[in-house]
Design a protein around this motif. Sequence first.
Motif, PDB file in Angstrom:
ATOM      1  N   LYS A   5       0.839  -1.201   0.000  1.00 50.01           N
ATOM      2  CA  LYS A   5       0.000   0.000   0.000  1.00 50.01           C
ATOM      3  C   LYS A   5       0.866   1.241   0.000  1.00 50.01           C
ATOM      4  CE  LYS A   5      -4.280  -1.309   2.024  1.00 50.01           C
ATOM      5  NZ  LYS A   5      -5.070  -1.427   3.195  1.00 50.01           N
ATOM      6  N   LEU A  15       2.298   6.645  -8.250  1.00 48.84           N
ATOM      7  CA  LEU A  15       2.851   5.838  -9.349  1.00 48.84           C
ATOM      8  C   LEU A  15       4.368   5.918  -9.396  1.00 48.84           C
ATOM      9  CD1 LEU A  15       0.297   6.398 -12.248  1.00 48.84           C
ATOM     10  CD2 LEU A  15       0.704   4.324 -10.938  1.00 48.84           C
ATOM     11  N   ILE A  18       5.663   3.753  -6.725  1.00 46.32           N
ATOM     12  CA  ILE A  18       5.441   2.330  -7.030  1.00 46.32           C
ATOM     13  C   ILE A  18       6.461   1.866  -8.060  1.00 46.32           C
ATOM     14  CG2 ILE A  18       3.817   0.711  -8.111  1.00 46.32           C
ATOM     15  CD1 ILE A  18       1.593   2.467  -6.733  1.00 46.32           C
ATOM     16  N   ARG A  19       6.601   2.661  -9.140  1.00 45.27           N
ATOM     17  CA  ARG A  19       7.562   2.289 -10.193  1.00 45.27           C
ATOM     18  C   ARG A  19       8.967   2.171  -9.612  1.00 45.27           C
ATOM     19  NH1 ARG A  19       4.121   4.610 -14.212  1.00 45.27           N
ATOM     20  NH2 ARG A  19       2.739   2.828 -14.472  1.00 45.27           N
ATOM     21  N   ALA A  26       4.789  -3.575 -12.013  1.00 44.32           N
ATOM     22  CA  ALA A  26       3.775  -3.568 -10.952  1.00 44.32           C
ATOM     23  C   ALA A  26       2.413  -3.156 -11.500  1.00 44.32           C
ATOM     24  CB  ALA A  26       4.207  -2.593  -9.855  1.00 44.32           C
ATOM     25  N   VAL A  27       1.337  -3.759 -10.948  1.00 44.77           N
ATOM     26  CA  VAL A  27       0.001  -3.365 -11.379  1.00 44.77           C
ATOM     27  C   VAL A  27      -0.768  -2.774 -10.201  1.00 44.77           C
ATOM     28  CG1 VAL A  27      -0.291  -4.985 -13.287  1.00 44.77           C
ATOM     29  CG2 VAL A  27      -0.868  -5.710 -10.993  1.00 44.77           C
ATOM     30  N   ILE A  28      -1.621  -1.805 -10.531  1.00 43.80           N
ATOM     31  CA  ILE A  28      -2.437  -1.179  -9.490  1.00 43.80           C
ATOM     32  C   ILE A  28      -3.649  -2.068  -9.277  1.00 43.80           C
ATOM     33  CG2 ILE A  28      -3.733   0.907  -8.884  1.00 43.80           C
ATOM     34  CD1 ILE A  28      -0.742   1.363  -9.371  1.00 43.80           C
ATOM     35  N   GLN A  31      -7.450   1.622  -5.503  1.00 42.28           N
ATOM     36  CA  GLN A  31      -7.097   2.957  -5.052  1.00 42.28           C
ATOM     37  C   GLN A  31      -8.297   3.534  -4.324  1.00 42.28           C
ATOM     38  OE1 GLN A  31      -6.740   4.580  -9.245  1.00 42.28           O
ATOM     39  NE2 GLN A  31      -7.862   6.199  -8.258  1.00 42.28           N
ATOM     40  N   VAL A  50      -3.036   3.821  -2.562  1.00 36.12           N
ATOM     41  CA  VAL A  50      -2.989   2.964  -3.746  1.00 36.12           C
ATOM     42  C   VAL A  50      -2.378   1.625  -3.355  1.00 36.12           C
ATOM     43  CG1 VAL A  50      -2.100   2.743  -6.087  1.00 36.12           C
ATOM     44  CG2 VAL A  50      -2.661   4.990  -5.192  1.00 36.12           C
ATOM     45  N   THR A  51      -3.041   0.544  -3.754  1.00 34.82           N
ATOM     46  CA  THR A  51      -2.477  -0.788  -3.501  1.00 34.82           C
ATOM     47  C   THR A  51      -1.922  -1.313  -4.812  1.00 34.82           C
ATOM     48  OG1 THR A  51      -4.146  -1.101  -1.838  1.00 34.82           O
ATOM     49  CG2 THR A  51      -2.940  -3.057  -2.515  1.00 34.82           C
ATOM     50  N   ALA A  52      -0.650  -1.684  -4.804  1.00 35.59           N
ATOM     51  CA  ALA A  52      -0.007  -2.181  -6.021  1.00 35.59           C
ATOM     52  C   ALA A  52       0.483  -3.594  -5.782  1.00 35.59           C
ATOM     53  CB  ALA A  52       1.157  -1.282  -6.395  1.00 35.59           C
ATOM     54  N   GLU A 146      -7.270  -0.198 -14.809  1.00 30.32           N
ATOM     55  CA  GLU A 146      -7.050   1.237 -14.588  1.00 30.32           C
ATOM     56  C   GLU A 146      -7.905   2.083 -15.508  1.00 30.32           C
ATOM     57  OE1 GLU A 146      -3.200   3.161 -13.722  1.00 30.32           O
ATOM     58  OE2 GLU A 146      -2.480   1.088 -13.787  1.00 30.32           O
TER      59      GLU A 146
END
Length: 373
Positions: A5, A15, A18-19, A26-28, A31, A50-52, A146
């Motif tokens: 998270k 993002l 996350i990246r 990684a995928v979302i 959110q 956001v959960t990735a 998304e």
Amino acid sequence: MVIKKYTANNMNEALTRIRHELGKEAVIISQRKIKRPGIKGFFSSKLIEVTAAIENSTLGSSKKAEEKQSDDLFKESLHNFKRVMSKEIGTKKETEPAENNQLQAEVAEMKELLNKVIKNTDKGEAPEDELLTLIKDIDIDVQFYEELKTKVGDEDISDKFRKVIEDEIEISKDELSGNVVFVGPTGVGKTTTIAKLAGKLSLIDKKKVGLITVDTYRIGAVEQLKTYAEIMNIPFKVVITMKEMEEAVESMKDCDIVLIDTTGRSSKNTMQISELRAFVQKANPDSVNLVISATTKNRDIKTILEGYKELEYKSVIITKLDETSVYGCIYNIRKISKQPLRFITTGQNVPDDIKAPTKSDIIRFIFGEEALC
Ligand SMILES: Nc1nc2c(ncn2[C@@H]2O[C@H](COP(=O)(O)OP(=O)(O)OP(=O)(O)O)[C@@H](O)[C@H]2O)c(=O)[nH]1
Ligand SMILES: [Mg+2]
């Protein structure tokens, strides 16, 4: 699978983090907006949570970084725990109120740290976004999540979701005529589909139908179509060279419709696809239809549709819908091919198990309101 998270001021910031931490694979997965902590949170703009997720195998070095972070948090918590406990035990009797407060603060801090550790290690527990659950239930590829989330928003999710899907499905309205070519991977049902269409077009619609096959690799496949042609008493030609293709098409020019069968090729074999393209061009097609099975894995749909792009197919036929119980693949195929759907097939019976669906048929299938088997 690693699920993590992130809390950030906006999606861009989330993002970027996350990246950076999980990498671009990684995928979302969800959110949501959350209130800032404390009383100020009521008056200031919201944060985004956001959960990735990322597969362990693709995580590589970022996974190590995350494990290290988890380890560090754990060590810090343990250290604090020991510190607090030794104070507690060693000074129990002489504890002053001021010291008590400090102790409480330290316990609170430790609790918070431990919670972080738990969150980091006990991954996958986050409640799933409603739209994501819907998407997964009907087997729409999560790669569209998304985009769909942006279109659907956060309210009236099921109604809006249905509307968005409805807007994106397209059915081919053109009548079949002239030279109609069928291409697609091995065993998807091209020859069977052609036999079904030939039956309907000649016996029911009373059209003058011709059949050509370049399906020369396996004698059985040629025999199959030849037998149907004989039963229906319609012209049939087997083509081996490009010159023969030209001649066969020429010999059937008085037919209303010439259905042209091809051998299944691997979409990954560009040589085979290019060779097929040459045959298709010689047939001077009025339309090229890509045939793909509803049982194709989501991750293979893209490879197939892109591999066959060179053949400039302008509509799609989805076969074997009777072999699956969820129909999200219709949406996935439409999104990736960007071409309209012409027919669906629902069994092995010639000529009955083929249908030119309406948009509302497709929506009912996708949303599980009507089953095909
Ligand atoms: N369950 C089901 N089976 C089907 C359907 N359409 C075709 N089949 C079966 O799928 C198998 C392969 O069908 P074919 O028509 O030979 O497939 P093809 O695409 O011509 O195969 P190649 O010529 O080898 O590329 C056969 O057993 C068919 O009966 C369908 O809609 N549902
Ligand atoms: Mg065949």
